[in-house]
Enzyme design. Structure first.
Site, PDB file in Angstrom:
ATOM      1  N   GLY A  12       0.676  -1.305  -0.139  1.00 60.04           N
ATOM      2  CA  GLY A  12      -0.266   0.050  -0.002  1.00 60.04           C
ATOM      3  C   GLY A  12       0.934   1.292   0.093  1.00 60.04           C
ATOM      4  O   GLY A  12       0.321   2.480   0.462  1.00 60.04           O
ATOM      5  N   ALA A  38      -1.645  -2.479   9.025  1.00 61.72           N
ATOM      6  CA  ALA A  38      -2.696  -1.551   9.764  1.00 61.72           C
ATOM      7  C   ALA A  38      -4.038  -1.575   9.199  1.00 61.72           C
ATOM      8  O   ALA A  38      -4.521  -2.436   8.754  1.00 61.72           O
ATOM      9  CB  ALA A  38      -1.706  -0.024   9.863  1.00 61.72           C
ATOM     10  N   ASP A  39      -4.473  -0.131   8.890  1.00 63.97           N
ATOM     11  CA  ASP A  39      -5.822   0.041   8.520  1.00 63.97           C
ATOM     12  C   ASP A  39      -5.749   0.350   7.128  1.00 63.97           C
ATOM     13  O   ASP A  39      -6.835   1.151   6.663  1.00 63.97           O
ATOM     14  CB  ASP A  39      -6.730   0.977   9.476  1.00 63.97           C
ATOM     15  CG  ASP A  39      -5.939   2.334   9.438  1.00 63.97           C
ATOM     16  OD1 ASP A  39      -4.795   2.515   8.779  1.00 63.97           O
ATOM     17  OD2 ASP A  39      -6.638   3.233   9.777  1.00 63.97           O
ATOM     18  N   GLU A  40      -4.798   0.109   6.371  1.00 60.65           N
ATOM     19  CA  GLU A  40      -4.521   0.827   5.028  1.00 60.65           C
ATOM     20  C   GLU A  40      -5.708   0.244   3.936  1.00 60.65           C
ATOM     21  O   GLU A  40      -6.244   1.135   2.976  1.00 60.65           O
ATOM     22  CB  GLU A  40      -3.204   0.365   4.247  1.00 60.65           C
ATOM     23  CG  GLU A  40      -1.982   1.121   4.610  1.00 60.65           C
ATOM     24  CD  GLU A  40      -0.697   0.886   4.006  1.00 60.65           C
ATOM     25  OE1 GLU A  40       0.097   1.753   4.386  1.00 60.65           O
ATOM     26  OE2 GLU A  40      -0.710  -0.277   3.447  1.00 60.65           O
ATOM     27  N   GLN A 123      14.864  -8.240  -4.736  1.00 59.73           N
ATOM     28  CA  GLN A 123      16.004  -7.985  -3.863  1.00 59.73           C
ATOM     29  C   GLN A 123      16.621  -9.526  -3.696  1.00 59.73           C
ATOM     30  O   GLN A 123      16.055 -10.302  -3.480  1.00 59.73           O
ATOM     31  CB  GLN A 123      15.961  -7.307  -2.515  1.00 59.73           C
ATOM     32  CG  GLN A 123      15.379  -5.818  -2.594  1.00 59.73           C
ATOM     33  CD  GLN A 123      15.784  -4.804  -1.821  1.00 59.73           C
ATOM     34  OE1 GLN A 123      15.698  -5.368  -0.557  1.00 59.73           O
ATOM     35  NE2 GLN A 123      15.971  -3.800  -1.931  1.00 59.73           N
ATOM     36  N   HIS A 218      25.223   0.356  -0.579  1.00 62.20           N
ATOM     37  CA  HIS A 218      25.299   1.343   0.477  1.00 62.20           C
ATOM     38  C   HIS A 218      26.313   0.829   1.587  1.00 62.20           C
ATOM     39  O   HIS A 218      27.109   1.840   2.450  1.00 62.20           O
ATOM     40  CB  HIS A 218      23.772   1.152   0.779  1.00 62.20           C
ATOM     41  CG  HIS A 218      22.919   2.135  -0.118  1.00 62.20           C
ATOM     42  ND1 HIS A 218      21.796   1.472  -0.604  1.00 62.20           N
ATOM     43  CD2 HIS A 218      23.249   3.285  -0.671  1.00 62.20           C
ATOM     44  CE1 HIS A 218      21.210   2.375  -1.636  1.00 62.20           C
ATOM     45  NE2 HIS A 218      22.056   3.354  -1.761  1.00 62.20           N
ATOM     46  N   ARG A 331      17.244   2.192   5.873  1.00 62.97           N
ATOM     47  CA  ARG A 331      17.069   1.069   5.003  1.00 62.97           C
ATOM     48  C   ARG A 331      18.581   0.594   4.306  1.00 62.97           C
ATOM     49  O   ARG A 331      18.720  -0.500   3.887  1.00 62.97           O
ATOM     50  CB  ARG A 331      16.192   0.980   3.925  1.00 62.97           C
ATOM     51  CG  ARG A 331      16.404   1.995   2.804  1.00 62.97           C
ATOM     52  CD  ARG A 331      15.140   2.335   1.786  1.00 62.97           C
ATOM     53  NE  ARG A 331      15.386   3.424   1.049  1.00 62.97           N
ATOM     54  CZ  ARG A 331      16.032   3.369  -0.057  1.00 62.97           C
ATOM     55  NH1 ARG A 331      16.690   2.530  -0.501  1.00 62.97           N
ATOM     56  NH2 ARG A 331      16.172   4.733  -0.809  1.00 62.97           N
TER      57      ARG A 331
HETATM   58  P1  NAI Z   1       7.048   2.279   1.012  1.00 59.16           P
HETATM   59  O1  NAI Z   1       7.934   2.976   1.800  1.00 59.16           O
HETATM   60  O2  NAI Z   1       6.224   3.304   0.315  1.00 59.16           O
HETATM   61  O3  NAI Z   1       6.367   1.063   1.555  1.00 59.16           O
HETATM   62  C1  NAI Z   1       5.560   1.193   2.691  1.00 59.16           C
HETATM   63  C2  NAI Z   1       4.284   0.255   2.498  1.00 59.16           C
HETATM   64  O4  NAI Z   1       4.871  -0.865   2.643  1.00 59.16           O
HETATM   65  C3  NAI Z   1       3.236   0.552   3.612  1.00 59.16           C
HETATM   66  O5  NAI Z   1       2.470   1.517   2.719  1.00 59.16           O
HETATM   67  C4  NAI Z   1       2.580  -0.799   3.797  1.00 59.16           C
HETATM   68  O6  NAI Z   1       1.693  -1.221   2.639  1.00 59.16           O
HETATM   69  C5  NAI Z   1       3.917  -1.584   3.651  1.00 59.16           C
HETATM   70  N1  NAI Z   1       4.416  -1.867   5.026  1.00 59.16           N
HETATM   71  C6  NAI Z   1       5.181  -1.243   5.768  1.00 59.16           C
HETATM   72  N2  NAI Z   1       5.427  -1.935   7.049  1.00 59.16           N
HETATM   73  C7  NAI Z   1       4.743  -2.826   7.050  1.00 59.16           C
HETATM   74  C8  NAI Z   1       4.925  -4.163   7.761  1.00 59.16           C
HETATM   75  N3  NAI Z   1       5.419  -3.909   9.168  1.00 59.16           N
HETATM   76  N4  NAI Z   1       4.008  -5.121   7.444  1.00 59.16           N
HETATM   77  C9  NAI Z   1       3.634  -5.254   6.106  1.00 59.16           C
HETATM   78  N5  NAI Z   1       3.638  -4.151   5.288  1.00 59.16           N
HETATM   79  C10 NAI Z   1       4.336  -3.090   5.561  1.00 59.16           C
HETATM   80  O7  NAI Z   1       7.706   1.623  -0.081  1.00 59.16           O
HETATM   81  P2  NAI Z   1       7.905   1.786  -1.705  1.00 59.16           P
HETATM   82  O8  NAI Z   1       8.466   3.309  -1.845  1.00 59.16           O
HETATM   83  O9  NAI Z   1       6.733   1.654  -2.210  1.00 59.16           O
HETATM   84  O10 NAI Z   1       9.181   0.899  -2.220  1.00 59.16           O
HETATM   85  C11 NAI Z   1       9.087  -0.299  -2.126  1.00 59.16           C
HETATM   86  C12 NAI Z   1      10.484  -0.934  -2.528  1.00 59.16           C
HETATM   87  O11 NAI Z   1      11.112  -0.373  -3.698  1.00 59.16           O
HETATM   88  C13 NAI Z   1      11.459  -0.707  -1.218  1.00 59.16           C
HETATM   89  O12 NAI Z   1      12.331  -1.788  -1.137  1.00 59.16           O
HETATM   90  C14 NAI Z   1      12.388   0.585  -1.910  1.00 59.16           C
HETATM   91  O13 NAI Z   1      13.384   0.608  -1.167  1.00 59.16           O
HETATM   92  C15 NAI Z   1      12.342   0.188  -3.347  1.00 59.16           C
HETATM   93  N6  NAI Z   1      12.531   1.318  -3.926  1.00 59.16           N
HETATM   94  C16 NAI Z   1      11.690   2.545  -3.967  1.00 59.16           C
HETATM   95  C17 NAI Z   1      11.491   3.513  -4.776  1.00 59.16           C
HETATM   96  C18 NAI Z   1      10.827   4.591  -4.933  1.00 59.16           C
HETATM   97  O14 NAI Z   1      11.115   5.575  -5.539  1.00 59.16           O
HETATM   98  N7  NAI Z   1       9.552   4.559  -3.995  1.00 59.16           N
HETATM   99  C19 NAI Z   1      12.782   3.448  -6.016  1.00 59.16           C
HETATM  100  C20 NAI Z   1      13.531   2.286  -5.919  1.00 59.16           C
HETATM  101  C21 NAI Z   1      13.327   1.507  -4.999  1.00 59.16           C
END
Ligand code: NAI
Length: 405
Positions: A12, A38-40, A123, A218, A331
Protein backbone atom coordinates in the site's frame (compact mmCIF):
# COMPACT_ATOMS: atom_id res chain seq x y z
CA UNK A 1 -6.86 -8.67 -28.12
CA UNK A 2 -4.75 -10.42 -25.49
CA UNK A 3 -6.34 -12.68 -22.91
CA UNK A 4 -7.60 -10.78 -19.87
CA UNK A 5 -5.53 -11.46 -16.75
CA UNK A 6 -6.08 -10.75 -13.09
CA UNK A 7 -3.26 -8.91 -11.33
CA UNK A 8 -2.99 -8.70 -7.55
CA UNK A 9 -0.75 -5.97 -6.16
CA UNK A 10 0.53 -6.59 -2.62
CA UNK A 11 1.31 -3.48 -0.63
CA UNK A 12 0.00 0.00 0.00
CA UNK A 13 3.02 2.27 -0.37
CA UNK A 14 4.45 4.41 -3.17
CA UNK A 15 5.24 1.58 -5.58
CA UNK A 16 1.98 -0.26 -4.86
CA UNK A 17 -0.03 2.87 -5.69
CA UNK A 18 1.71 3.16 -9.08
CA UNK A 19 1.58 -0.55 -9.91
CA UNK A 20 -2.11 -0.81 -9.03
CA UNK A 21 -2.90 2.43 -10.84
CA UNK A 22 -1.13 1.39 -14.04
CA UNK A 23 -2.69 -2.09 -13.98
CA UNK A 24 -6.15 -0.62 -13.48
CA UNK A 25 -5.63 1.64 -16.49
CA UNK A 26 -5.37 -1.40 -18.82
CA UNK A 27 -8.60 -2.75 -20.31
CA UNK A 28 -7.28 -6.30 -20.36
CA UNK A 29 -6.31 -6.45 -16.69
CA UNK A 30 -8.55 -6.96 -13.67
CA UNK A 31 -6.77 -5.32 -10.74
CA UNK A 32 -6.87 -6.16 -7.04
CA UNK A 33 -4.88 -4.79 -4.10
CA UNK A 34 -3.99 -6.72 -0.95
CA UNK A 35 -2.61 -4.66 1.89
CA UNK A 36 -2.36 -6.34 5.26
CA UNK A 37 -0.65 -3.39 6.92
CA UNK A 38 -2.54 -1.53 9.67
CA UNK A 39 -5.83 -0.05 8.38
CA UNK A 40 -4.55 0.75 4.87
CA UNK A 41 -7.11 -1.46 3.07
CA UNK A 42 -10.07 0.05 4.88
CA UNK A 43 -8.80 3.63 4.47
CA UNK A 44 -8.06 3.18 0.78
CA UNK A 45 -11.42 1.45 0.14
CA UNK A 46 -13.24 4.35 1.77
CA UNK A 47 -11.27 6.88 -0.26
CA UNK A 48 -12.14 5.02 -3.48
CA UNK A 49 -15.88 5.39 -2.72
CA UNK A 50 -15.61 9.13 -3.30
CA UNK A 51 -12.41 9.52 -5.36
CA UNK A 52 -10.37 8.08 -8.19
CA UNK A 53 -6.63 7.44 -7.92
CA UNK A 54 -4.69 10.11 -9.83
CA UNK A 55 -1.30 9.28 -11.34
CA UNK A 56 1.04 11.84 -12.85
CA UNK A 57 4.36 11.43 -14.59
CA UNK A 58 6.54 14.42 -13.75
CA UNK A 59 9.10 13.66 -16.46
CA UNK A 60 6.42 14.49 -19.00
CA UNK A 61 7.33 11.98 -21.67
CA UNK A 62 7.19 8.51 -20.15
CA UNK A 63 8.42 7.15 -23.53
CA UNK A 64 5.39 4.94 -23.48
CA UNK A 65 2.67 6.97 -25.00
CA UNK A 66 0.89 6.99 -21.65
CA UNK A 67 -1.12 9.95 -20.61
CA UNK A 68 1.00 11.91 -18.11
CA UNK A 69 -1.93 12.67 -15.85
CA UNK A 70 -4.73 10.18 -15.53
CA UNK A 71 -7.23 8.78 -13.05
CA UNK A 72 -8.36 5.23 -12.36
CA UNK A 73 -10.80 3.50 -10.05
CA UNK A 74 -9.64 0.58 -7.92
CA UNK A 75 -12.55 -1.74 -7.24
CA UNK A 76 -10.96 -4.35 -5.00
CA UNK A 77 -8.73 -3.28 -2.11
CA UNK A 78 -8.72 -5.71 0.79
CA UNK A 79 -6.68 -7.02 3.69
CA UNK A 80 -8.28 -10.46 3.29
CA UNK A 81 -6.09 -12.84 1.23
CA UNK A 82 -9.00 -15.29 0.83
CA UNK A 83 -10.76 -12.64 -1.27
CA UNK A 84 -7.70 -11.30 -3.07
CA UNK A 85 -5.70 -14.38 -4.07
CA UNK A 86 -8.05 -16.97 -5.63
CA UNK A 87 -8.17 -16.39 -9.38
CA UNK A 88 -5.18 -14.02 -9.43
CA UNK A 89 -2.87 -14.87 -12.35
CA UNK A 90 -0.04 -12.53 -11.40
CA UNK A 91 0.77 -11.45 -7.83
CA UNK A 92 3.16 -8.51 -7.64
CA UNK A 93 4.91 -7.74 -4.33
CA UNK A 94 5.63 -4.03 -4.21
CA UNK A 95 6.74 -3.62 -0.61
CA UNK A 96 10.06 -3.26 1.19
CA UNK A 97 11.81 -6.64 1.48
CA UNK A 98 11.17 -6.95 5.23
CA UNK A 99 7.44 -7.36 4.43
CA UNK A 100 7.88 -10.20 1.87
CA UNK A 101 7.72 -12.98 4.48
CA UNK A 102 4.38 -11.83 5.93
CA UNK A 103 2.82 -11.45 2.46
CA UNK A 104 4.05 -14.88 1.38
CA UNK A 105 2.55 -16.42 4.51
CA UNK A 106 -0.72 -14.56 3.92
CA UNK A 107 -1.14 -15.72 0.31
CA UNK A 108 0.22 -19.27 0.74
CA UNK A 109 -3.06 -21.04 1.66
CA UNK A 110 -4.80 -19.67 -1.46
CA UNK A 111 -2.07 -20.01 -4.08
CA UNK A 112 -3.12 -22.03 -7.11
CA UNK A 113 -0.90 -23.70 -9.74
CA UNK A 114 0.34 -21.50 -12.59
CA UNK A 115 0.28 -18.30 -10.56
CA UNK A 116 3.15 -15.91 -11.23
CA UNK A 117 4.71 -14.36 -8.12
CA UNK A 118 6.73 -11.24 -8.78
CA UNK A 119 9.12 -9.37 -6.49
CA UNK A 120 9.11 -5.80 -7.79
CA UNK A 121 11.70 -5.25 -6.45
CA UNK A 122 12.62 -8.76 -5.26
CA UNK A 123 16.12 -8.06 -3.91
CA UNK A 124 18.64 -10.85 -3.26
CA UNK A 125 17.24 -13.91 -1.55
CA UNK A 126 13.63 -13.39 -2.70
CA UNK A 127 13.55 -16.75 -4.51
CA UNK A 128 14.92 -18.63 -1.48
CA UNK A 129 12.21 -17.09 0.69
CA UNK A 130 9.43 -17.93 -1.78
CA UNK A 131 10.54 -21.56 -1.91
CA UNK A 132 10.81 -21.70 1.86
CA UNK A 133 7.30 -20.40 2.52
CA UNK A 134 5.39 -21.91 -0.42
CA UNK A 135 7.26 -25.24 -0.37
CA UNK A 136 5.96 -27.61 -3.09
CA UNK A 137 3.40 -25.06 -4.25
CA UNK A 138 6.29 -22.91 -5.48
CA UNK A 139 7.19 -25.57 -8.04
CA UNK A 140 3.80 -25.06 -9.68
CA UNK A 141 4.32 -21.30 -9.89
CA UNK A 142 6.40 -18.93 -11.96
CA UNK A 143 8.69 -16.87 -9.73
CA UNK A 144 10.06 -13.57 -10.97
CA UNK A 145 12.28 -11.06 -9.27
CA UNK A 146 13.15 -7.61 -10.60
CA UNK A 147 16.25 -5.72 -9.55
CA UNK A 148 14.47 -2.51 -8.57
CA UNK A 149 11.23 -0.61 -8.76
CA UNK A 150 10.57 0.58 -12.34
CA UNK A 151 10.13 4.18 -11.18
CA UNK A 152 11.12 6.73 -8.62
CA UNK A 153 7.71 7.55 -7.19
CA UNK A 154 6.00 8.97 -4.15
CA UNK A 155 2.53 9.24 -2.74
CA UNK A 156 1.35 12.84 -2.72
CA UNK A 157 -1.89 11.93 -0.94
CA UNK A 158 -2.56 8.41 0.30
CA UNK A 159 -5.08 6.57 -1.85
CA UNK A 160 -5.73 9.60 -4.05
CA UNK A 161 -2.62 10.84 -5.77
CA UNK A 162 0.76 9.34 -6.64
CA UNK A 163 3.57 10.94 -8.63
CA UNK A 164 6.01 9.14 -10.89
CA UNK A 165 9.16 11.22 -10.74
CA UNK A 166 11.33 9.13 -13.05
CA UNK A 167 10.82 6.08 -15.27
CA UNK A 168 13.68 3.65 -15.77
CA UNK A 169 14.58 2.81 -19.37
CA UNK A 170 15.32 -0.90 -18.77
CA UNK A 171 14.66 -3.19 -15.85
CA UNK A 172 16.21 -6.64 -15.45
CA UNK A 173 14.44 -9.53 -13.82
CA UNK A 174 14.79 -13.27 -13.60
CA UNK A 175 12.21 -15.96 -14.11
CA UNK A 176 11.98 -19.44 -12.60
CA UNK A 177 9.31 -21.44 -14.35
CA UNK A 178 9.47 -24.80 -12.57
CA UNK A 179 6.67 -27.17 -13.56
CA UNK A 180 4.17 -24.39 -14.14
CA UNK A 181 2.34 -23.99 -17.43
CA UNK A 182 0.44 -20.72 -17.27
CA UNK A 183 -1.97 -19.92 -20.09
CA UNK A 184 -0.40 -16.44 -20.43
CA UNK A 185 3.17 -15.29 -20.98
CA UNK A 186 4.41 -14.16 -17.52
CA UNK A 187 6.95 -11.62 -18.81
CA UNK A 188 4.40 -10.15 -21.22
CA UNK A 189 1.87 -9.96 -18.39
CA UNK A 190 4.20 -7.87 -16.21
CA UNK A 191 5.19 -5.73 -19.20
CA UNK A 192 1.48 -5.18 -19.85
CA UNK A 193 1.12 -3.70 -16.37
CA UNK A 194 4.15 -1.41 -16.87
CA UNK A 195 3.25 -0.24 -20.37
CA UNK A 196 6.04 0.52 -22.83
CA UNK A 197 8.60 1.65 -20.24
CA UNK A 198 10.68 0.38 -18.69
CA UNK A 199 11.58 -2.39 -21.11
CA UNK A 200 11.76 -5.57 -19.06
CA UNK A 201 14.71 -7.82 -19.80
CA UNK A 202 15.29 -11.35 -18.60
CA UNK A 203 18.50 -12.44 -16.88
CA UNK A 204 20.13 -15.73 -17.88
CA UNK A 205 19.17 -17.33 -14.56
CA UNK A 206 18.25 -16.35 -11.01
CA UNK A 207 21.87 -16.32 -9.74
CA UNK A 208 23.02 -13.64 -12.18
CA UNK A 209 20.94 -10.75 -10.73
CA UNK A 210 22.00 -11.66 -7.18
CA UNK A 211 25.66 -11.27 -8.14
CA UNK A 212 24.86 -8.12 -10.11
CA UNK A 213 22.81 -6.56 -7.31
CA UNK A 214 23.11 -2.87 -6.53
CA UNK A 215 22.22 -3.50 -2.89
CA UNK A 216 25.96 -3.95 -2.25
CA UNK A 217 26.55 -0.23 -2.74
CA UNK A 218 25.31 1.36 0.48
CA UNK A 219 26.84 -0.80 3.28
CA UNK A 220 30.54 -0.44 2.31
CA UNK A 221 30.13 3.31 1.84
CA UNK A 222 28.45 3.54 5.27
CA UNK A 223 31.25 1.44 6.75
CA UNK A 224 34.07 3.45 5.20
CA UNK A 225 32.46 6.69 6.30
CA UNK A 226 31.48 5.83 9.88
CA UNK A 227 33.76 3.04 11.12
CA UNK A 228 36.07 5.50 12.89
CA UNK A 229 33.38 8.02 13.84
CA UNK A 230 33.91 9.41 17.34
CA UNK A 231 30.20 9.48 18.17
CA UNK A 232 29.99 13.28 18.23
CA UNK A 233 27.12 14.93 16.30
CA UNK A 234 28.20 16.84 13.18
CA UNK A 235 27.04 20.14 11.71
CA UNK A 236 25.87 19.00 8.27
CA UNK A 237 24.62 15.90 6.51
CA UNK A 238 27.59 14.57 4.49
CA UNK A 239 27.13 13.90 0.77
CA UNK A 240 26.82 10.17 0.12
CA UNK A 241 28.33 9.85 -3.35
CA UNK A 242 29.93 13.22 -4.05
CA UNK A 243 31.62 13.01 -0.64
CA UNK A 244 33.08 9.55 -1.30
CA UNK A 245 36.74 9.09 -0.40
CA UNK A 246 39.37 6.60 -1.52
CA UNK A 247 38.88 4.25 1.38
CA UNK A 248 35.10 3.98 0.89
CA UNK A 249 35.64 3.39 -2.83
CA UNK A 250 38.22 0.70 -2.01
CA UNK A 251 35.71 -1.24 0.10
CA UNK A 252 33.01 -0.89 -2.55
CA UNK A 253 35.40 -1.94 -5.32
CA UNK A 254 36.67 -4.81 -3.17
CA UNK A 255 33.18 -6.17 -2.66
CA UNK A 256 32.44 -5.87 -6.36
CA UNK A 257 35.71 -7.74 -7.13
CA UNK A 258 34.53 -10.53 -4.83
CA UNK A 259 31.24 -10.82 -6.70
CA UNK A 260 33.01 -11.05 -10.05
CA UNK A 261 35.32 -13.71 -8.58
CA UNK A 262 32.28 -15.60 -7.26
CA UNK A 263 30.65 -15.52 -10.70
CA UNK A 264 33.84 -16.91 -12.24
CA UNK A 265 34.09 -19.65 -9.61
CA UNK A 266 30.46 -20.70 -10.11
CA UNK A 267 30.84 -20.68 -13.90
CA UNK A 268 34.01 -22.78 -13.58
CA UNK A 269 32.22 -25.40 -11.49
CA UNK A 270 28.92 -25.22 -13.37
CA UNK A 271 29.66 -24.16 -16.97
CA UNK A 272 25.96 -24.43 -17.84
CA UNK A 273 25.21 -21.42 -15.59
CA UNK A 274 25.69 -18.32 -17.74
CA UNK A 275 26.83 -15.45 -15.52
CA UNK A 276 28.13 -13.23 -18.31
CA UNK A 277 25.80 -10.47 -17.09
CA UNK A 278 27.70 -10.08 -13.81
CA UNK A 279 29.76 -6.93 -14.38
CA UNK A 280 32.10 -5.14 -12.04
CA UNK A 281 30.33 -2.11 -10.59
CA UNK A 282 32.73 0.21 -12.42
CA UNK A 283 31.82 -1.37 -15.78
CA UNK A 284 28.14 -1.29 -14.91
CA UNK A 285 28.29 2.47 -14.18
CA UNK A 286 30.08 3.07 -17.48
CA UNK A 287 27.40 1.10 -19.29
CA UNK A 288 24.25 2.35 -17.54
CA UNK A 289 25.13 5.80 -16.15
CA UNK A 290 27.62 7.10 -18.74
CA UNK A 291 25.65 10.22 -19.74
CA UNK A 292 25.56 11.36 -16.11
CA UNK A 293 29.25 10.80 -15.30
CA UNK A 294 31.78 13.62 -15.70
CA UNK A 295 34.99 11.74 -14.82
CA UNK A 296 35.29 8.07 -15.75
CA UNK A 297 38.86 7.56 -14.45
CA UNK A 298 38.00 5.16 -11.61
CA UNK A 299 35.13 3.86 -9.47
CA UNK A 300 35.90 6.71 -7.04
CA UNK A 301 35.63 9.46 -9.66
CA UNK A 302 32.64 7.80 -11.31
CA UNK A 303 30.64 7.96 -8.08
CA UNK A 304 31.91 11.41 -7.09
CA UNK A 305 30.89 12.90 -10.44
CA UNK A 306 27.70 10.95 -11.27
CA UNK A 307 25.18 13.78 -11.59
CA UNK A 308 22.31 11.30 -11.14
CA UNK A 309 23.39 11.27 -7.48
CA UNK A 310 23.76 15.03 -7.06
CA UNK A 311 22.95 16.16 -3.54
CA UNK A 312 22.18 12.73 -2.05
CA UNK A 313 23.28 12.66 1.59
CA UNK A 314 24.02 10.04 4.23
CA UNK A 315 20.96 8.93 6.22
CA UNK A 316 21.11 11.09 9.35
CA UNK A 317 19.02 11.76 12.45
CA UNK A 318 18.77 15.29 13.79
CA UNK A 319 19.78 15.87 17.40
CA UNK A 320 17.97 18.24 19.76
CA UNK A 321 20.53 20.96 19.14
CA UNK A 322 20.10 20.81 15.35
CA UNK A 323 23.17 18.69 14.62
CA UNK A 324 23.26 15.27 12.94
CA UNK A 325 24.21 11.69 13.76
CA UNK A 326 24.19 8.76 11.30
CA UNK A 327 21.03 6.66 11.14
CA UNK A 328 22.18 3.06 11.20
CA UNK A 329 18.55 1.83 11.22
CA UNK A 330 17.88 3.28 7.76
CA UNK A 331 17.22 0.88 4.86
CA UNK A 332 20.82 1.29 3.64
CA UNK A 333 21.72 -1.18 6.40
CA UNK A 334 18.43 -2.72 7.57
CA UNK A 335 17.48 -3.82 4.03
CA UNK A 336 20.76 -3.96 2.16
CA UNK A 337 22.66 -6.09 4.66
CA UNK A 338 20.22 -9.00 5.29
CA UNK A 339 18.78 -8.86 1.75
CA UNK A 340 21.95 -7.89 -0.04
CA UNK A 341 25.48 -8.25 1.23
CA UNK A 342 24.76 -11.31 3.36
CA UNK A 343 23.16 -13.08 0.40
CA UNK A 344 26.11 -12.35 -1.89
CA UNK A 345 28.46 -13.49 0.89
CA UNK A 346 26.41 -16.70 1.04
CA UNK A 347 26.92 -17.39 -2.65
CA UNK A 348 30.66 -16.69 -2.35
CA UNK A 349 30.87 -19.06 0.61
CA UNK A 350 29.23 -21.83 -1.42
CA UNK A 351 31.56 -21.11 -4.35
CA UNK A 352 34.59 -21.25 -2.04
CA UNK A 353 35.65 -17.68 -2.78
CA UNK A 354 37.42 -15.77 0.02
CA UNK A 355 35.65 -12.48 0.80
CA UNK A 356 37.74 -10.33 3.15
CA UNK A 357 35.90 -7.14 2.10
CA UNK A 358 32.44 -8.64 2.61
CA UNK A 359 33.49 -10.08 5.96
CA UNK A 360 34.90 -6.84 7.34
CA UNK A 361 31.91 -4.77 6.23
CA UNK A 362 29.31 -7.29 7.45
CA UNK A 363 31.10 -7.58 10.82
CA UNK A 364 30.70 -3.82 11.38
CA UNK A 365 27.15 -3.65 9.97
CA UNK A 366 25.90 -6.47 12.19
CA UNK A 367 27.08 -4.54 15.25
CA UNK A 368 25.08 -1.49 14.17
CA UNK A 369 22.04 -3.73 13.61
CA UNK A 370 22.51 -5.50 16.96
CA UNK A 371 22.87 -8.89 15.29
CA UNK A 372 25.31 -11.74 14.97
CA UNK A 373 25.33 -12.98 11.39
CA UNK A 374 28.93 -13.65 10.51
CA UNK A 375 31.51 -15.29 12.77
CA UNK A 376 35.00 -14.82 11.40
CA UNK A 377 34.54 -15.47 7.71
CA UNK A 378 31.54 -17.80 7.98
CA UNK A 379 27.81 -17.21 8.00
CA UNK A 380 27.04 -19.08 11.18
CA UNK A 381 25.96 -16.41 13.66
CA UNK A 382 22.83 -16.94 15.75
CA UNK A 383 20.86 -14.31 13.78
CA UNK A 384 21.42 -15.80 10.36
CA UNK A 385 17.66 -16.52 10.34
CA UNK A 386 16.98 -12.79 10.03
CA UNK A 387 18.73 -12.73 6.65
CA UNK A 388 17.97 -14.29 3.27
CA UNK A 389 21.32 -15.96 2.65
CA UNK A 390 21.06 -19.42 1.05
CA UNK A 391 22.58 -21.09 4.13
CA UNK A 392 19.60 -19.98 6.19
CA UNK A 393 17.40 -22.08 3.90
CA UNK A 394 19.69 -25.12 4.03
CA UNK A 395 21.31 -24.38 0.65
CA UNK A 396 24.99 -25.14 1.23
CA UNK A 397 26.27 -26.76 -1.94
CA UNK A 398 26.70 -25.70 -5.53
CA UNK A 399 24.25 -28.41 -6.65
CA UNK A 400 21.57 -27.16 -4.27
CA UNK A 401 22.16 -23.58 -5.40
CA UNK A 402 21.95 -24.35 -9.10
CA UNK A 403 19.07 -26.83 -8.88
CA UNK A 404 16.88 -24.66 -6.69
CA UNK A 405 13.60 -25.94 -8.19
P1 NAI B 1 7.04 2.31 0.90
O1 NAI B 1 8.01 2.84 1.91
O2 NAI B 1 6.09 3.26 0.30
O3 NAI B 1 6.28 1.07 1.54
C1 NAI B 1 5.47 1.33 2.61
C2 NAI B 1 4.39 0.30 2.58
O4 NAI B 1 4.93 -0.97 2.95
C3 NAI B 1 3.30 0.61 3.56
O5 NAI B 1 2.38 1.50 3.00
C4 NAI B 1 2.73 -0.78 3.78
O6 NAI B 1 1.83 -1.13 2.76
C5 NAI B 1 3.94 -1.67 3.68
N1 NAI B 1 4.44 -1.97 5.02
C6 NAI B 1 5.14 -1.16 5.81
N2 NAI B 1 5.41 -1.75 6.98
C7 NAI B 1 4.84 -2.97 6.93
C8 NAI B 1 4.76 -4.05 7.82
N3 NAI B 1 5.31 -4.00 9.03
N4 NAI B 1 4.10 -5.15 7.42
C9 NAI B 1 3.54 -5.22 6.19
N5 NAI B 1 3.59 -4.21 5.30
C10 NAI B 1 4.22 -3.11 5.67
O7 NAI B 1 7.90 1.54 -0.21
P2 NAI B 1 8.02 1.90 -1.74
O8 NAI B 1 8.51 3.30 -1.88
O9 NAI B 1 6.78 1.50 -2.44
O10 NAI B 1 9.22 0.96 -2.16
C11 NAI B 1 9.07 -0.45 -2.25
C12 NAI B 1 10.47 -1.01 -2.46
O11 NAI B 1 11.04 -0.42 -3.63
C13 NAI B 1 11.45 -0.69 -1.32
O12 NAI B 1 12.30 -1.78 -1.13
C14 NAI B 1 12.22 0.51 -1.84
O13 NAI B 1 13.51 0.58 -1.27
C15 NAI B 1 12.28 0.21 -3.33
N6 NAI B 1 12.42 1.39 -4.18
C16 NAI B 1 11.57 2.45 -4.06
C17 NAI B 1 11.69 3.54 -4.89
C18 NAI B 1 10.74 4.69 -4.83
O14 NAI B 1 10.93 5.66 -5.57
N7 NAI B 1 9.69 4.67 -4.01
C19 NAI B 1 12.74 3.59 -5.93
C20 NAI B 1 13.56 2.40 -6.01
C21 NAI B 1 13.39 1.35 -5.16
Amino acid sequence: MTKKITVLVCGGGNGAHVTAGLAASRDDIETRVLTTFADEAERWTNIMKENDLRITVDEGDIKSGESVDFKVKLNCITKDPSKAVPGADVIIFTVPAFAHQSYLEAIEPYIQPNTTIVGMPGQPGFEFQVFDVLKDKAKQCVIMSFESLPWACRIAEFGKFVQILMVKVNLMGCLIRGQSKPSYDPMEAVQRVMGKAPILTQANNYIEPILATKSIIHPPIMYGKWKDWDGKPIEEKPLFYQGLDEEQARYLGGISDELVATAKAIAAQKPEVDLSGVLHLYDWYLRDHKPYIKDTTSLLTVLQTDTAYDGLVHPMKETEDGKFVPDFRYRYLTEDVPNGLVVTKGLAQIAGVPTPYHDEVIAWCQKQLGKEIIVGDELKGKDIGSTRCPQRYGINTMDALVNIM
